[in-house]
Design a protein around this motif. Structure first.
Motif, PDB file in Angstrom:
ATOM      1  N   LEU A 250       0.823  -1.204   0.000  1.00  0.00           N
ATOM      2  CA  LEU A 250       0.000   0.000   0.000  1.00  0.00           C
ATOM      3  C   LEU A 250       0.858   1.256   0.000  1.00  0.00           C
ATOM      4  O   LEU A 250       0.598   2.205  -0.761  1.00  0.00           O
ATOM      5  N   ASP A 251       1.886   1.273   0.840  1.00  0.00           N
ATOM      6  CA  ASP A 251       2.781   2.427   0.869  1.00  0.00           C
ATOM      7  C   ASP A 251       3.446   2.629  -0.490  1.00  0.00           C
ATOM      8  O   ASP A 251       3.552   3.761  -0.983  1.00  0.00           O
ATOM      9  N   TYR A 252       3.883   1.532  -1.093  1.00  0.00           N
ATOM     10  CA  TYR A 252       4.557   1.623  -2.389  1.00  0.00           C
ATOM     11  C   TYR A 252       3.609   2.139  -3.462  1.00  0.00           C
ATOM     12  O   TYR A 252       3.979   2.967  -4.303  1.00  0.00           O
ATOM     13  N   SER A 253       2.357   1.680  -3.450  1.00  0.00           N
ATOM     14  CA  SER A 253       1.398   2.076  -4.482  1.00  0.00           C
ATOM     15  C   SER A 253       0.958   3.522  -4.319  1.00  0.00           C
ATOM     16  O   SER A 253       0.551   4.168  -5.284  1.00  0.00           O
ATOM     17  N   ARG A 254       1.038   4.071  -3.104  1.00  0.00           N
ATOM     18  CA  ARG A 254       0.577   5.432  -2.869  1.00  0.00           C
ATOM     19  C   ARG A 254       1.608   6.489  -3.226  1.00  0.00           C
ATOM     20  O   ARG A 254       1.280   7.671  -3.315  1.00  0.00           O
ATOM     21  N   THR A 255       2.867   6.091  -3.419  1.00  0.00           N
ATOM     22  CA  THR A 255       3.920   7.087  -3.583  1.00  0.00           C
ATOM     23  C   THR A 255       3.861   7.812  -4.911  1.00  0.00           C
ATOM     24  O   THR A 255       4.538   8.818  -5.086  1.00  0.00           O
ATOM     25  N   ASP A 256       3.091   7.333  -5.887  1.00  0.00           N
ATOM     26  CA  ASP A 256       2.967   8.036  -7.159  1.00  0.00           C
ATOM     27  C   ASP A 256       1.728   8.913  -7.199  1.00  0.00           C
ATOM     28  O   ASP A 256       1.371   9.456  -8.240  1.00  0.00           O
ATOM     29  N   GLY A 257       1.053   9.065  -6.080  1.00  0.00           N
ATOM     30  CA  GLY A 257      -0.138   9.897  -6.045  1.00  0.00           C
ATOM     31  C   GLY A 257       0.202  11.372  -5.967  1.00  0.00           C
ATOM     32  O   GLY A 257       1.348  11.786  -5.997  1.00  0.00           O
ATOM     33  N   SER A 258      -0.843  12.199  -5.878  1.00  0.00           N
ATOM     34  CA  SER A 258      -0.618  13.642  -5.804  1.00  0.00           C
ATOM     35  C   SER A 258       0.017  13.998  -4.471  1.00  0.00           C
ATOM     36  O   SER A 258      -0.228  13.355  -3.446  1.00  0.00           O
ATOM     37  N   LEU A 259       0.854  15.028  -4.493  1.00  0.00           N
ATOM     38  CA  LEU A 259       1.572  15.461  -3.298  1.00  0.00           C
ATOM     39  C   LEU A 259       0.846  16.628  -2.642  1.00  0.00           C
ATOM     40  O   LEU A 259       0.341  17.517  -3.314  1.00  0.00           O
ATOM     41  N   ASN A 260       0.837  16.608  -1.327  1.00  0.00           N
ATOM     42  CA  ASN A 260       0.322  17.738  -0.554  1.00  0.00           C
ATOM     43  C   ASN A 260       1.515  18.349   0.173  1.00  0.00           C
ATOM     44  O   ASN A 260       1.754  18.095   1.351  1.00  0.00           O
ATOM     45  N   ARG A 261       2.288  19.168  -0.529  1.00  0.00           N
ATOM     46  CA  ARG A 261       3.521  19.700   0.041  1.00  0.00           C
ATOM     47  C   ARG A 261       3.240  20.828   1.023  1.00  0.00           C
ATOM     48  O   ARG A 261       2.337  21.639   0.813  1.00  0.00           O
ATOM     49  N   GLU A 262       4.032  20.837   2.061  1.00  0.00           N
ATOM     50  CA  GLU A 262       3.941  21.875   3.079  1.00  0.00           C
ATOM     51  C   GLU A 262       5.279  21.961   3.809  1.00  0.00           C
ATOM     52  O   GLU A 262       6.160  21.131   3.621  1.00  0.00           O
ATOM     53  N   GLN A 300       4.131  11.242   3.168  1.00  0.00           N
ATOM     54  CA  GLN A 300       5.148  10.483   2.444  1.00  0.00           C
ATOM     55  C   GLN A 300       6.505  10.585   3.137  1.00  0.00           C
ATOM     56  O   GLN A 300       7.267   9.620   3.162  1.00  0.00           O
ATOM     57  N   LEU A 301       6.821  11.764   3.685  1.00  0.00           N
ATOM     58  CA  LEU A 301       8.083  11.903   4.420  1.00  0.00           C
ATOM     59  C   LEU A 301       8.101  10.978   5.631  1.00  0.00           C
ATOM     60  O   LEU A 301       9.114  10.349   5.937  1.00  0.00           O
ATOM     61  N   ARG A 302       6.961  10.865   6.303  1.00  0.00           N
ATOM     62  CA  ARG A 302       6.872   9.976   7.472  1.00  0.00           C
ATOM     63  C   ARG A 302       7.087   8.520   7.053  1.00  0.00           C
ATOM     64  O   ARG A 302       7.801   7.769   7.732  1.00  0.00           O
ATOM     65  N   THR A 303       6.495   8.134   5.935  1.00  0.00           N
ATOM     66  CA  THR A 303       6.691   6.773   5.431  1.00  0.00           C
ATOM     67  C   THR A 303       8.154   6.533   5.090  1.00  0.00           C
ATOM     68  O   THR A 303       8.718   5.472   5.407  1.00  0.00           O
ATOM     69  N   LEU A 304       8.789   7.502   4.452  1.00  0.00           N
ATOM     70  CA  LEU A 304      10.191   7.361   4.084  1.00  0.00           C
ATOM     71  C   LEU A 304      11.077   7.181   5.314  1.00  0.00           C
ATOM     72  O   LEU A 304      11.878   6.249   5.389  1.00  0.00           O
ATOM     73  N   VAL A 305      10.926   8.073   6.300  1.00  0.00           N
ATOM     74  CA  VAL A 305      11.762   8.000   7.500  1.00  0.00           C
ATOM     75  C   VAL A 305      11.493   6.709   8.261  1.00  0.00           C
ATOM     76  O   VAL A 305      12.420   6.051   8.758  1.00  0.00           O
ATOM     77  N   GLN A 306      10.234   6.321   8.332  1.00  0.00           N
ATOM     78  CA  GLN A 306       9.896   5.082   9.056  1.00  0.00           C
ATOM     79  C   GLN A 306      10.537   3.878   8.387  1.00  0.00           C
ATOM     80  O   GLN A 306      11.068   2.986   9.075  1.00  0.00           O
TER      81      GLN A 306
END
Length: 408
Positions: A250-262, A300-306
């Protein structure tokens, strides 16, 4: 009116692949790269200057029109193929040079010669022939005065024509690559959607199964030493591994979705990621983090760091206590996050392979995993317009560096 031959229809298809058929009637196609278009314009200007005449054009000949995609001395325009001088000779075996077109039976009645459109006298045309034999049109130079360039000038004109062909070939390859990239993105999006849907649909019944297993394990009517308890433990262990795999997919499939940058705090996100793994930041866990501000999608940053922290814990060295340092370096281009551990490390020869989906190194003593953690991190980096690299931590271990471009 000319009849459309099979050969002309085929040429139109080929010209469209080169991006040389207008998107709408009455428009002139341009090269997709502005620098290439400027180069083509300069090339035409040089061709006219070389032959000592005021006018030069690159004509693309379609089944119905002549399209001046670059011009010098005149404004680029469109005319019918019947009126085109180049359409008469561009499929010929070589360069056409005419001292006075009004005296040449091929052109004497042409409106570009008679004064109906122009008063062309000197005319030279070089076919633009690609490496596959497709003739796109011609590079031509002309004047209202009779003239006759030297053989050396004509030779150089032919060299410039070949340079024009190279620009069109480059455009052709660019368009092919763009089409292939678009198709790859569509394919990846469909695969990601499929993986996400299947993972989500499987997660619900699997969670239900694990819930009933826990209830059975807590049933006071079953003795702790009963054989069924061992079976329930095996079911629970396998189910949790499967659930972890589904979460990774699921994490892998979601990484190509739209970004909510902040604007996000690296320290805050790292603390949340560590808590998700059941540890806290600090000397007790061996995980230390310095703060920095990033312009990124928080989830996505949280997923990456985790994922990177989980890898550090999963592939720790049995010879020393775990140490993980999460740091950041800033530059005008953005922020680069470094996650450095003192674990087993990854050999230089294995680093690119370790970033591929579903690839595990399978070293002795490695813990369980799906082979999607680093692949997911790379996709997150790429979705942000950044990049991920792997290097060796000084003293041993792995350092993963992820660059996040600066926000606007």
């Amino acid at each position: 009116m000319q009849m459309l031959t099979e050969q002309d229809a085929g040429r139109d298809v080929d010209l469209r692949e080169y991006g040389l058929v207008p998107a709408s009637p009455g428009t002139i196609p341009a090269l997709v790269d502005d620098r290439a278009q400027r180069a083509l314009n300069n090339l035409v200007r040089l061709a006219a200057s070389l032959c000592g005449v005021p006018y030069g054009v690159v004509n693309i000949i379609t089944s119905s029109h002549q399209l001046q995609v670059a011009a010098s001395g005149i404004d680029a325009g469109i005319c019918s193929r019947e009126d085109s001088m180049c359409a008469t000779v561009f499929m010929g075996p070589g360069t056409t040079v005419v001292r006075d077109a009004s005296q040449d039976p091929r052109f004497a009645a042409n409106p570009f010669v008679t004064g109906e459109i122009a008063d062309v006298r000197f005319y030279a045309s070089v076919p633009l022939k690609t490496s596959t034999g497709l003739v796109l049109g011609s590079l031509c130079v002309f004047s209202t005065e009779a003239a006759l360039p030297t053989p050396d000038q004509i030779d150089l004109l032919e060299v410039l024509a070949q340079q024009a062909v190279e620009l069109f070939e480059l455009q052709h390859r660019t368009l092919q690559l763009n089409d292939a990239l678009a198709e790859l993105r569509r394919s990846n999006a469909m695969l990601a959607e499929f993986a996400g849907r299947v993972s989500h649909d499987l997660r619900t019944p699997l969670t239900t199964i694990l819930g009933y297993v826990e209830l059975a394990e807590d049933d006071p009517g079953i003795a702790p030493d009963h054989p069924s308890m061992e079976y329930l433990g095996l079911i629970a262990s396998g189910g949790r591994r499967m659930l972890g795999t589904l979460d990774d997919v699921l994490d892998y499939s979601r990484t190509d979705g739209s970004l909510n940058r902040e604007r996000v705090s690296l320290l805050a996100v790292t603390a949340e990621a560590a808590q998700d793994l059941g540890v806290d930041l600090g000397l007790g866990s061996g995980i230390l983090c310095e703060d920095a501000e990033l312009f990124a999608d928080r989830a996505q940053l949280r997923t990456l760091v985790q994922n990177l922290l989980a890898n550090a814990m999963n592939y720790r060295s049995p010879q020393r206590a775990l140490e993980v340092a999460v740091t950041a370096g800033t530059c005008p281009r953005g922020v680069t996050v470094h996650v450095a551990d003192n674990g087993k490390g990854i050999l230089a020869a294995d680093r690119e392979r370790a970033l591929q989906p579903l690839v595990r190194l399978n070293r002795p003593g490695d813990g369980p995993g799906t082979g999607l953690g680093l692949a997911t991190c790379r996709r997150i980096a790429q979705s942000h317009g950044g990049e991920l690299t792997i290097s060796e931590t000084p003293g041993g271990g792995t350092t993963v560096s992820v660059h996040f471009p600066a926000g606007s």
